[in-house]
Motif scaffolding. Structure first.
Motif, PDB file in Angstrom:
ATOM      1  N   PRO A   7       3.074  -7.917   2.711  1.00 18.75           N
ATOM      2  CA  PRO A   7       2.401  -7.683   1.430  1.00 18.75           C
ATOM      3  C   PRO A   7       0.892  -7.515   1.505  1.00 18.75           C
ATOM      4  O   PRO A   7       0.272  -7.084   0.541  1.00 18.75           O
ATOM      5  N   ASP A   8       0.291  -7.848   2.646  1.00 19.03           N
ATOM      6  CA  ASP A   8      -1.151  -7.656   2.809  1.00 19.03           C
ATOM      7  C   ASP A   8      -1.484  -7.689   4.298  1.00 19.03           C
ATOM      8  O   ASP A   8      -0.623  -7.962   5.142  1.00 19.03           O
ATOM      9  N   LYS A   9      -2.750  -7.426   4.599  1.00 17.32           N
ATOM     10  CA  LYS A   9      -3.153  -7.357   6.002  1.00 17.32           C
ATOM     11  C   LYS A   9      -3.097  -8.728   6.676  1.00 17.32           C
ATOM     12  O   LYS A   9      -2.912  -8.814   7.899  1.00 17.32           O
ATOM     13  N   GLY A  10      -3.223  -9.813   5.878  1.00 12.73           N
ATOM     14  CA  GLY A  10      -3.120 -11.149   6.444  1.00 12.73           C
ATOM     15  C   GLY A  10      -1.730 -11.408   6.995  1.00 12.73           C
ATOM     16  O   GLY A  10      -1.567 -11.925   8.103  1.00 12.73           O
ATOM     17  N   ALA A  11      -0.717 -11.048   6.225  1.00 13.82           N
ATOM     18  CA  ALA A  11       0.666 -11.215   6.670  1.00 13.82           C
ATOM     19  C   ALA A  11       0.949 -10.309   7.864  1.00 13.82           C
ATOM     20  O   ALA A  11       1.622 -10.710   8.822  1.00 13.82           O
TER      21      ALA A  11
ATOM     22  N   TYR B 184       2.159 -11.796  11.557  1.00  9.62           N
ATOM     23  CA  TYR B 184       3.457 -11.484  12.159  1.00  9.62           C
ATOM     24  C   TYR B 184       3.414 -10.191  12.978  1.00  9.62           C
ATOM     25  O   TYR B 184       4.421  -9.504  13.110  1.00  9.62           O
ATOM     26  N   GLU B 185       2.265  -9.891  13.539  1.00 10.46           N
ATOM     27  CA  GLU B 185       2.109  -8.629  14.265  1.00 10.46           C
ATOM     28  C   GLU B 185       3.010  -8.546  15.491  1.00 10.46           C
ATOM     29  O   GLU B 185       3.285  -7.457  16.007  1.00 10.46           O
ATOM     30  N   ASN B 186       3.485  -9.685  15.967  1.00  6.14           N
ATOM     31  CA  ASN B 186       4.372  -9.693  17.128  1.00  6.14           C
ATOM     32  C   ASN B 186       5.837  -9.782  16.730  1.00  6.14           C
ATOM     33  O   ASN B 186       6.679 -10.209  17.522  1.00  6.14           O
ATOM     34  N   ALA B 187       6.143  -9.387  15.500  1.00  6.68           N
ATOM     35  CA  ALA B 187       7.524  -9.482  15.023  1.00  6.68           C
ATOM     36  C   ALA B 187       8.457  -8.569  15.805  1.00  6.68           C
ATOM     37  O   ALA B 187       9.648  -8.854  15.931  1.00  6.68           O
ATOM     38  N   GLY B 188       7.929  -7.485  16.327  1.00  4.39           N
ATOM     39  CA  GLY B 188       8.735  -6.607  17.164  1.00  4.39           C
ATOM     40  C   GLY B 188       9.598  -5.625  16.402  1.00  4.39           C
ATOM     41  O   GLY B 188      10.570  -5.097  16.952  1.00  4.39           O
ATOM     42  N   TYR B 189       9.276  -5.352  15.126  1.00  2.37           N
ATOM     43  CA  TYR B 189      10.071  -4.419  14.331  1.00  2.37           C
ATOM     44  C   TYR B 189       9.269  -3.141  14.082  1.00  2.37           C
ATOM     45  O   TYR B 189       8.210  -3.168  13.471  1.00  2.37           O
TER      46      TYR B 189
ATOM     47  N   ASN C 272      10.136  -0.469  12.270  1.00  2.00           N
ATOM     48  CA  ASN C 272      10.224   0.065  10.908  1.00  2.00           C
ATOM     49  C   ASN C 272       9.607  -0.921   9.907  1.00  2.00           C
ATOM     50  O   ASN C 272      10.303  -1.548   9.122  1.00  2.00           O
ATOM     51  N   SER C 273       8.296  -1.054   9.965  1.00  2.00           N
ATOM     52  CA  SER C 273       7.600  -1.991   9.080  1.00  2.00           C
ATOM     53  C   SER C 273       6.559  -1.263   8.238  1.00  2.00           C
ATOM     54  O   SER C 273       6.069  -0.193   8.613  1.00  2.00           O
ATOM     55  N   CYS C 274       6.236  -1.860   7.104  1.00  2.00           N
ATOM     56  CA  CYS C 274       5.264  -1.307   6.160  1.00  2.00           C
ATOM     57  C   CYS C 274       4.252  -2.378   5.803  1.00  2.00           C
ATOM     58  O   CYS C 274       4.552  -3.573   5.827  1.00  2.00           O
ATOM     59  N   VAL C 275       3.042  -1.947   5.439  1.00  2.00           N
ATOM     60  CA  VAL C 275       1.971  -2.884   5.090  1.00  2.00           C
ATOM     61  C   VAL C 275       1.321  -2.447   3.784  1.00  2.00           C
ATOM     62  O   VAL C 275       0.953  -1.281   3.621  1.00  2.00           O
ATOM     63  N   PHE C 276       1.172  -3.399   2.854  1.00  2.00           N
ATOM     64  CA  PHE C 276       0.466  -3.151   1.600  1.00  2.00           C
ATOM     65  C   PHE C 276      -1.008  -3.541   1.741  1.00  2.00           C
ATOM     66  O   PHE C 276      -1.383  -4.354   2.588  1.00  2.00           O
ATOM     67  N   ASP C 277      -1.817  -2.959   0.894  1.00  2.00           N
ATOM     68  CA  ASP C 277      -3.219  -3.349   0.753  1.00  2.00           C
ATOM     69  C   ASP C 277      -3.415  -3.734  -0.703  1.00  2.00           C
ATOM     70  O   ASP C 277      -3.044  -2.965  -1.602  1.00  2.00           O
ATOM     71  N   LYS C 278      -3.939  -4.932  -0.965  1.00  4.03           N
ATOM     72  CA  LYS C 278      -4.107  -5.366  -2.350  1.00  4.03           C
ATOM     73  C   LYS C 278      -5.564  -5.700  -2.645  1.00  4.03           C
ATOM     74  O   LYS C 278      -6.314  -6.120  -1.765  1.00  4.03           O
ATOM     75  N   THR C 279      -5.938  -5.508  -3.907  1.00  9.29           N
ATOM     76  CA  THR C 279      -7.286  -5.804  -4.373  1.00  9.29           C
ATOM     77  C   THR C 279      -7.215  -6.891  -5.434  1.00  9.29           C
ATOM     78  O   THR C 279      -6.443  -6.776  -6.381  1.00  9.29           O
ATOM     79  N   ARG C 280      -8.004  -7.943  -5.255  1.00 12.95           N
ATOM     80  CA  ARG C 280      -8.050  -9.035  -6.227  1.00 12.95           C
ATOM     81  C   ARG C 280      -9.381  -9.041  -6.959  1.00 12.95           C
ATOM     82  O   ARG C 280     -10.419  -8.650  -6.409  1.00 12.95           O
ATOM     83  N   ASN C 281      -9.358  -9.521  -8.205  1.00 14.30           N
ATOM     84  CA  ASN C 281     -10.587  -9.748  -8.947  1.00 14.30           C
ATOM     85  C   ASN C 281     -11.286 -10.965  -8.339  1.00 14.30           C
ATOM     86  O   ASN C 281     -10.686 -12.044  -8.269  1.00 14.30           O
ATOM     87  N   PRO C 282     -12.533 -10.842  -7.872  1.00 14.96           N
ATOM     88  CA  PRO C 282     -13.202 -11.957  -7.188  1.00 14.96           C
ATOM     89  C   PRO C 282     -13.440 -13.165  -8.086  1.00 14.96           C
ATOM     90  O   PRO C 282     -13.563 -14.296  -7.599  1.00 14.96           O
ATOM     91  N   GLN C 283     -13.512 -12.957  -9.401  1.00 17.12           N
ATOM     92  CA  GLN C 283     -13.735 -14.079 -10.319  1.00 17.12           C
ATOM     93  C   GLN C 283     -12.437 -14.796 -10.689  1.00 17.12           C
ATOM     94  O   GLN C 283     -12.362 -16.026 -10.667  1.00 17.12           O
ATOM     95  N   THR C 284     -11.400 -14.040 -11.001  1.00 18.54           N
ATOM     96  CA  THR C 284     -10.156 -14.646 -11.479  1.00 18.54           C
ATOM     97  C   THR C 284      -9.107 -14.823 -10.381  1.00 18.54           C
ATOM     98  O   THR C 284      -8.184 -15.621 -10.516  1.00 18.54           O
TER      99      THR C 284
END
Length: 269
Positions: free
Chosen positions: A144-148, A152-157, A159-171
């Protein structure tokens, strides 16, 4: 909750809220194995009392932290205290022979804890879940994000996908999510993999996007799931998430959309 050598430590509370820990002399061994499950701040005081009692016997003790408290407060933010640092210092002062942390939220935990090793059971659960769901080459593992993705970069799969998300810095609320890496074939089954679910907002966003892109089924695999998930929209009947696979590190409640997986610590420590 604290478990010493498979025995649950019994605690009570005086009327003035002080903690009473029942003596556990019969549980003490030469080499001890302590499991710590955080539910509230008072559990840290119980951990202190138990470790000090073991020190009186001059015995060895290893610690497994099922969920690292304050793990999301892992950096200095204006207006907030860097509380993970203080919790790590507290545990370090207890001088455990070895500390194992199940799925730490970031590398800051393992960097600051002495004699620490991270355990990542989600990677070990994935093959059996994939087999159960009858995955094919058209199905996808989703981060769900670059942290995940980094965790788990060594998961060995492949066929994987990665999301990029933007959060409001205040809320802290999510303002946007896009699929940054990978593709979603029509009819694909997807498993979102991460370490922690709170209310589930990130996974609702990701699940909705995956379904809109053509995914037929979306599952969530998280090692830690807070009880907050039970009162949010993540587990609703019309949620894009079809099922959640998780451990009992933070909750045990029964729900038709939750399937619990046991962490066999003997495989790691």
């Amino acid at each position: 909750m604290i478990v010493l050598n498979t025995h649950t430590i019994i605690t009570e509370q005086f009327p003035n809220k002080e903690t009473k820990v029942k003596d556990f002399d019969s549980y003490i061994l030469k080499d001890n194995f302590l499991q710590f499950t955080y539910q509230e701040d008072g559990d840290l005081i119980k951990l202190l009392f138990v470790k000090k009692r073991l020190e009186q016997e001059q015995v060895n003790c290893r610690l497994v932290i099922n969920y690292m408290p304050y793990s999301r407060m892992d950096r200095k933010i204006d207006g907030d205290l860097f509380t993970l640092q203080y919790i790590c210092e507290f545990i370090n002062d207890l001088n455990f022979e070895k500390v194992y942390v199940v799925e730490p939220h970031s590398t800051k935990t393992t960097e600051m804890l002495h004699h620490c090793e991270a355990i990542y059971p989600a990677l070990d659960w994935l093959p059996s879940i994939i087999n159960k769901l009858q995955f094919t080459d058209s199905d996808r593992i989703v981060f769900p994000d670059k942290g995940a993705a980094s965790r788990y970069e060594n998961a060995g799969y492949a066929n994987s996908c990665v999301f990029d998300k933007t959060r409001n810095p205040q809320t802290g609320r999510i303002e946007n999510m896009i699929l940054k890496q990978g593709d979603i074939p029509q009819g694909a089954k997807c498993i979102i993999v991460d370490d922690l679910c709170s209310a589930g907002g990130t996974f609702l966003w990701a699940g909705q996007i995956l379904k809109q892109m053509g995914a037929s089924e979306v599952y969530l695999l998280v090692t830690h799931c807070e009880p907050r998930a039970l009162s949010g929209k993540l587990l609703d009947q019309d949620s894009p998430i079809d099922k959640v696979f998780t451990s009992t590190s933070m909750m045990h409640e029964t729900h038709p959309k939750i399937e619990y997986i046991t962490i066999n610590l003997e495989n790691y420590v």
